[in-house]
Each structure stands twice: as C-alpha cells, then as structure tokens.
Design an enzyme around this catalytic site. Structure first.
Site, PDB file in Angstrom:
ATOM      1  N   ALA A  43      19.005 -32.090  12.534  1.00  0.00           N
ATOM      2  CA  ALA A  43      20.296 -32.123  11.825  1.00  0.00           C
ATOM      3  C   ALA A  43      20.210 -31.179  10.628  1.00  0.00           C
ATOM      4  O   ALA A  43      20.501 -31.538   9.492  1.00  0.00           O
ATOM      5  CB  ALA A  43      20.665 -33.539  11.401  1.00  0.00           C
ATOM      6  N   HIS A  45      20.340 -28.223   7.812  1.00  0.00           N
ATOM      7  CA  HIS A  45      21.366 -27.677   6.923  1.00  0.00           C
ATOM      8  C   HIS A  45      20.711 -26.644   6.006  1.00  0.00           C
ATOM      9  O   HIS A  45      19.532 -26.306   6.196  1.00  0.00           O
ATOM     10  CB  HIS A  45      22.038 -28.801   6.132  1.00  0.00           C
ATOM     11  CG  HIS A  45      21.058 -29.727   5.470  1.00  0.00           C
ATOM     12  ND1 HIS A  45      20.196 -29.317   4.476  1.00  0.00           N
ATOM     13  CD2 HIS A  45      20.760 -31.039   5.689  1.00  0.00           C
ATOM     14  CE1 HIS A  45      19.450 -30.328   4.092  1.00  0.00           C
ATOM     15  NE2 HIS A  45      19.748 -31.391   4.816  1.00  0.00           N
ATOM     16  N   GLU A  46      21.449 -26.200   4.997  1.00  0.00           N
ATOM     17  CA  GLU A  46      20.946 -25.131   4.115  1.00  0.00           C
ATOM     18  C   GLU A  46      19.667 -25.533   3.371  1.00  0.00           C
ATOM     19  O   GLU A  46      18.859 -24.676   3.020  1.00  0.00           O
ATOM     20  CB  GLU A  46      22.036 -24.706   3.118  1.00  0.00           C
ATOM     21  CG  GLU A  46      23.131 -23.872   3.754  1.00  0.00           C
ATOM     22  CD  GLU A  46      22.569 -22.737   4.619  1.00  0.00           C
ATOM     23  OE1 GLU A  46      21.772 -21.941   4.082  1.00  0.00           O
ATOM     24  OE2 GLU A  46      22.909 -22.647   5.813  1.00  0.00           O
ATOM     25  N   GLY A  47      19.502 -26.827   3.106  1.00  0.00           N
ATOM     26  CA  GLY A  47      18.273 -27.282   2.451  1.00  0.00           C
ATOM     27  C   GLY A  47      17.066 -26.984   3.322  1.00  0.00           C
ATOM     28  O   GLY A  47      16.047 -26.453   2.855  1.00  0.00           O
ATOM     29  N   HIS A  48      17.193 -27.287   4.622  1.00  0.00           N
ATOM     30  CA  HIS A  48      16.094 -26.981   5.545  1.00  0.00           C
ATOM     31  C   HIS A  48      15.898 -25.469   5.660  1.00  0.00           C
ATOM     32  O   HIS A  48      14.771 -24.983   5.724  1.00  0.00           O
ATOM     33  CB  HIS A  48      16.387 -27.548   6.937  1.00  0.00           C
ATOM     34  CG  HIS A  48      16.567 -29.042   6.968  1.00  0.00           C
ATOM     35  ND1 HIS A  48      17.790 -29.644   7.119  1.00  0.00           N
ATOM     36  CD2 HIS A  48      15.668 -30.050   6.875  1.00  0.00           C
ATOM     37  CE1 HIS A  48      17.650 -30.950   7.124  1.00  0.00           C
ATOM     38  NE2 HIS A  48      16.373 -31.241   6.975  1.00  0.00           N
ATOM     39  N   GLN A  72       9.576 -44.478  10.534  1.00  0.00           N
ATOM     40  CA  GLN A  72       9.989 -44.469   9.134  1.00  0.00           C
ATOM     41  C   GLN A  72      11.374 -45.066   8.911  1.00  0.00           C
ATOM     42  O   GLN A  72      11.897 -45.023   7.805  1.00  0.00           O
ATOM     43  CB  GLN A  72       9.902 -43.058   8.554  1.00  0.00           C
ATOM     44  CG  GLN A  72      10.919 -42.073   9.083  1.00  0.00           C
ATOM     45  CD  GLN A  72      10.554 -40.662   8.666  1.00  0.00           C
ATOM     46  OE1 GLN A  72       9.569 -40.092   9.116  1.00  0.00           O
ATOM     47  NE2 GLN A  72      11.339 -40.070   7.779  1.00  0.00           N
ATOM     48  N   ASP A 167      13.214 -34.812  -1.577  1.00  0.00           N
ATOM     49  CA  ASP A 167      12.561 -36.099  -1.345  1.00  0.00           C
ATOM     50  C   ASP A 167      11.305 -36.148  -2.225  1.00  0.00           C
ATOM     51  O   ASP A 167      10.179 -35.993  -1.753  1.00  0.00           O
ATOM     52  CB  ASP A 167      12.224 -36.242   0.136  1.00  0.00           C
ATOM     53  CG  ASP A 167      13.485 -36.225   0.981  1.00  0.00           C
ATOM     54  OD1 ASP A 167      14.201 -37.225   1.000  1.00  0.00           O
ATOM     55  OD2 ASP A 167      13.783 -35.172   1.591  1.00  0.00           O
ATOM     56  N   GLN A 170       8.507 -38.562  -1.466  1.00  0.00           N
ATOM     57  CA  GLN A 170       7.821 -38.164  -0.229  1.00  0.00           C
ATOM     58  C   GLN A 170       6.818 -37.046  -0.502  1.00  0.00           C
ATOM     59  O   GLN A 170       5.652 -37.142  -0.079  1.00  0.00           O
ATOM     60  CB  GLN A 170       8.876 -37.705   0.782  1.00  0.00           C
ATOM     61  CG  GLN A 170       8.304 -37.082   2.031  1.00  0.00           C
ATOM     62  CD  GLN A 170       9.381 -36.826   3.065  1.00  0.00           C
ATOM     63  OE1 GLN A 170       9.850 -37.747   3.720  1.00  0.00           O
ATOM     64  NE2 GLN A 170       9.795 -35.588   3.218  1.00  0.00           N
ATOM     65  N   VAL A 193      18.124 -27.774  -2.623  1.00  0.00           N
ATOM     66  CA  VAL A 193      19.298 -26.936  -2.366  1.00  0.00           C
ATOM     67  C   VAL A 193      20.546 -27.812  -2.502  1.00  0.00           C
ATOM     68  O   VAL A 193      20.607 -28.905  -1.925  1.00  0.00           O
ATOM     69  CB  VAL A 193      19.238 -26.310  -0.960  1.00  0.00           C
ATOM     70  CG1 VAL A 193      20.531 -25.566  -0.638  1.00  0.00           C
ATOM     71  CG2 VAL A 193      18.045 -25.369  -0.859  1.00  0.00           C
TER      72      VAL A 193
END
Ligand code: AMP
Length: 299
Positions: A43, A45-48, A72, A167, A170, A193
């Site tokens: 899924a 997005h720009e963060g990834h 998780q 995260d 994490q 991001v």
C-alpha cells in the site's frame, strides 16, 4: 522506468541477490558492493518512495519487501482490511529504481504456521504503541529479524536496512535489536514524509473522510509548535500543545509526550527551561476510524 524483478521465495531472493551483487562487483574485485533492504507492508505512498530513493542513492542493489505480517496485528479486523495493492506497489517500486521485490506468501514466511519462538521487544515494546497493541513490536521484530536473514548478502557486501522515522518507536527498537543481538546490518532512518497539508503520509490515511482529515491536521500543527519553540531555544510548554490537540473536535488524543529518542523514556517537564539535549515528541490519536501516529525530533 525499470521493472523490478519480483521474487516470492527465499531461494529465489538469495539467487537473485547474489547475481546482482556479483554483477555490481564485476570488473572491480577490490570494491565491496552495497545491498539495501527496505521492508514494507505494501500500500505504498510517497513516504515509502522516499525510503526507496534514499536506498537507491547510496547502494548498488536495492531490495524492497512487501509482506503484510500477521504477527504484528493484534486486531484481526485491522489485518483483514489492511490495503493490498501489489500491482500499484510494483509500479511505484519501478519508478523508484528498486532492483528486487520480495513478496512472499504467509506460507513462505511462516511454513510451520505462527512461529513458537519470537523476538521480544522487552519493556521498550510495551509502552506507547505497544501499550495499546499488545505483542505488536514482538511481531515487528520477529519479521524484521527473519527478513534480515532472508535478504542478507551471501557474497561479500555491505548490508543496510532503511526504515522511516514516521514509526519512531519501531526504528528505535530495530536499532536496539541490531545492537543487542549483533545483527550484521546498518540501520538507516529516513525523515517523515508529509502531504502538502502537513499530515504524515500513511497507508491508513485513505480511511479518513475530508472532515476527519482536516481535523487530523491539528497533530502536525501541534508538533510544529514544539519544533518552532525548540528551534528558538524557548521552553517547549508541552501542556499548551496537548491542549491544542485536546480542543480539536473529532480527535481523541491517546498520548503526547516528550521522550529520550533512544530509550523512549519520558523526559522530565521543561520547568520553564529550554531543551537541554535531543528529544523526541511522540503522539497518537484516534481520528474517525483510524489511529494516527506522528512525531518530531527536537530541536
Ligand atoms: P509500512 O509499510 O507502513 O510498514 O511502512 C514501511 C516503512 O515505511 C516503515 O519503515 C515506515 O516507517 C516507512 N514509512 C511509512 N510512512 C512513512 C512516512 N510518511 N515517511 C517516512 N517513512 C514512512
């Protein structure tokens, strides 16, 4: 756009990684090639995309993994509705210049069913997000440990793994796991991001309607307030930032604290003084159907 090679088994991943690393080292046997792993649940997005960009910029070979890890999820309904968008993910990964995509089935990752032996996140995994999601970080560390083993180079190479500061708990726990259990991998943290309106990008933002999204913007505004005060050398006045969020209809604040960035232990209140050292402001809130988390490194 290059098309990343999609592999679904550990054996294929190892063979393809070895082939690409050998190719990177060819012609210059004295140079040790670098391999990056970017674990995700898809899924994308720009963060990834920013994690992929950071990995691409600094490494010879980039592997992304896409696996929705059941270990998780403490809530089966959350696991059930987690978005699965592999075709779109592959497109984004291709644009980002990723070489290899490891998208294993549940059976491939956990051939004997749910593992009996797991990595424990310890006390650091029971506070903040861990307090509301029992076992969540044990599940995260267990799958990340497995991915480190499965994706690690089998020929001489430097191995790096990329995680988002989004995260924060994490990535702090993964750094501790790597140090405490002597994993041979360098952990790289990548800044958060945000969308143009300030909301931190998340795969769960798609479940917010327009009004909920508007309400959620109070989270990044409150963090920005703390960042501005820290940058100006002023006392943080966390209670005022908490009040800003609490006053926003439709936003139910769970926690909002200033903590040590490594241990995640709460720092004492500012007592009218500016910050004395690095700190991390951490928050979580429920907005409509989703739980949102956000944070800011201070100053
Ligand atoms: P997920 O697929 O949600 O498990 O996230 C995979 C990786 O992407 C994790 O390391 C996340 O921290 C990172 N990530 C997710 N959202 C963002 C964001 N808005 N900015 C930076 N990294 C992010």
């Amino acid at each position: 756009m290059n098309t990343p090679r999609l592999v679904t088994t550990a054996a294929e991943l190892r063979a393809a990684t070895t082939e690409l690393l050998n190719k990177a080292a060819a012609g210059n046997p004295s140079r040790v090639p670098t391999l990056a792993l970017v674990p995700t649940m898809g899924a994308l997005h720009e963060g990834h995309a920013s994690l992929m960009g950071a990995a691409r910029a600094d490494n010879d070979v980039v592997t992304a993994s896409v696996f929705v890890n059941p270990l998780q999820f403490d809530d089966p309904a959350d696991l059930e509705r987690y978005p699965r968008t592999l075709d779109a993910d592959l497109e984004l990964l291709g644009r980002a210049g990723v070489d290899l995509v490891f998208a294993p089935s549940e059976e491939e990752m956990y051939p004997g069913g749910a593992p009996l032996v797991r990595v424990s996140a310890g006390a650091m995994g029971t506070r903040w997000e861990g307090a509301v999601r029992p076992g969540h970080f044990d599940g995260v560390l267990t799958v990340v440990a497995k991915l480190f083993h499965l994706a690690a180079p089998a020929v001489p190479a430097r191995f790096r793994a990329y995680f988002g500061q989004k995260d924060a708990q994490q990535v702090a726990l993964i750094r501790r796991m790597v140090a405490d259990l002597s994993f041979n991998v360098e952990v790289v943290g990548v800044p958060i991001v945000r969308a143009a309106d300030g909301l931190a990008e998340s795969s769960r933002n798609r479940f917010l309607d327009a009004g909920q999204r508007q309400a959620a913007l109070v989270l990044s505004r409150a963090l920005q307030l703390l960042k501005d005060r820290a940058a100006a050398g002023e006392p943080l006045d966390l209670p005022a930032a908490v009040e800003l969020v609490s006053a926003q209809p439709g936003v139910e604040l769970d926690y909002f604290e200033v903590v040590d960035p490594q241990t995640l232990e709460p720092l004492p209140g500012d007592a009218g003084q500016p910050l004395a050292g690095p700190a991390l402001a951490l928050l979580a809130a429920r907005v409509g159907p989703v739980r949102l988390i956000d944070n800011a490194l201070l100053p």
